[in-house]
Write a protein that holds these residues in place. Structure first.
Motif, PDB file in Angstrom:
ATOM      1  N   SER A 279      73.154  12.078  30.621  1.00 12.12           N
ATOM      2  CA  SER A 279      74.213  11.536  31.466  1.00 12.12           C
ATOM      3  C   SER A 279      73.638  11.171  32.824  1.00 12.12           C
ATOM      4  O   SER A 279      72.719  11.825  33.325  1.00 12.12           O
ATOM      5  N   SER A 280      74.216  10.135  33.428  1.00 12.03           N
ATOM      6  CA  SER A 280      73.816   9.718  34.770  1.00 12.03           C
ATOM      7  C   SER A 280      75.061   9.277  35.523  1.00 12.03           C
ATOM      8  O   SER A 280      76.096   8.996  34.929  1.00 12.03           O
TER       9      SER A 280
ATOM     10  N   ASN B 132      77.518  13.057  37.791  1.00 11.92           N
ATOM     11  CA  ASN B 132      77.401  14.223  36.909  1.00 11.92           C
ATOM     12  C   ASN B 132      78.131  15.454  37.444  1.00 11.92           C
ATOM     13  O   ASN B 132      78.584  16.300  36.673  1.00 11.92           O
TER      14      ASN B 132
ATOM     15  N   ASN C  35      70.547  17.092  33.001  1.00 11.08           N
ATOM     16  CA  ASN C  35      71.807  16.393  32.709  1.00 11.08           C
ATOM     17  C   ASN C  35      71.817  15.871  31.278  1.00 11.08           C
ATOM     18  O   ASN C  35      72.111  14.690  31.013  1.00 11.08           O
ATOM     19  N   THR C  36      71.472  16.756  30.365  1.00 10.48           N
ATOM     20  CA  THR C  36      71.333  16.392  28.962  1.00 10.48           C
ATOM     21  C   THR C  36      72.038  17.415  28.083  1.00 10.48           C
ATOM     22  O   THR C  36      71.996  18.608  28.382  1.00 10.48           O
TER      23      THR C  36
END
Length: 125
Positions: free
Chosen positions: A24-25, A28, A76-77
């Protein structure tokens, strides 16, 4: 706003394993839950696994004990580790993120769902 990019799908024989990832970007900080949905041909999209911001996980009954969802807050994964795969696990796997409502400057963003583009998982018998 949030952007989601999945990777890691593919073709595997029944009994095999696969891991799919979703990065994700964007905003967040405002992401609450993240999860994986599956859509088989001609069927509705169903929730396979979900993980909350606090790390609480839930699973579709048919994948309990075989799939594991995890979340890396630094990268962020999220990941979905899939073991003992069955032909019924075949489908397009979509990453989902639910955001809270928030202000960014003078713009308000309402709570909403974001989706990745999907990654195909095919399990052959």
């Amino acid at each position: 706003q949030v952007q989601l990019v999945e990777s890691g799908g593919g073709l595997v024989q029944a009994g095999g394993s696969l891991r799919v990832s979703c990065v994700s970007s964007g905003d967040n900080f405002w992401i609450l839950d993240m999860g994986w949905f599956r859509q088989a041909p001609g069927k509705q999209r169903v929730l396979v696994a979900n993980i909350t911001r606090d790390g609480f996980t839930t699973y579709l009954d048919s994948v309990k004990g075989r799939f594991t969802i995890s979340r890396d807050y630094v990268q962020n994964t999220i990941y979905l580790e899939m073991n003992s795969l069955k032909p019924d696990d075949t489908g397009v796997y979509y990453c989902n993120a639910k955001t809270d409502g928030y202000w960014k400057g003078q713009t308000h963003y309402s709570p909403r769902d974001y989706w990745g583009q999907g990654t195909q998982v095919t399990v052959s018998s």
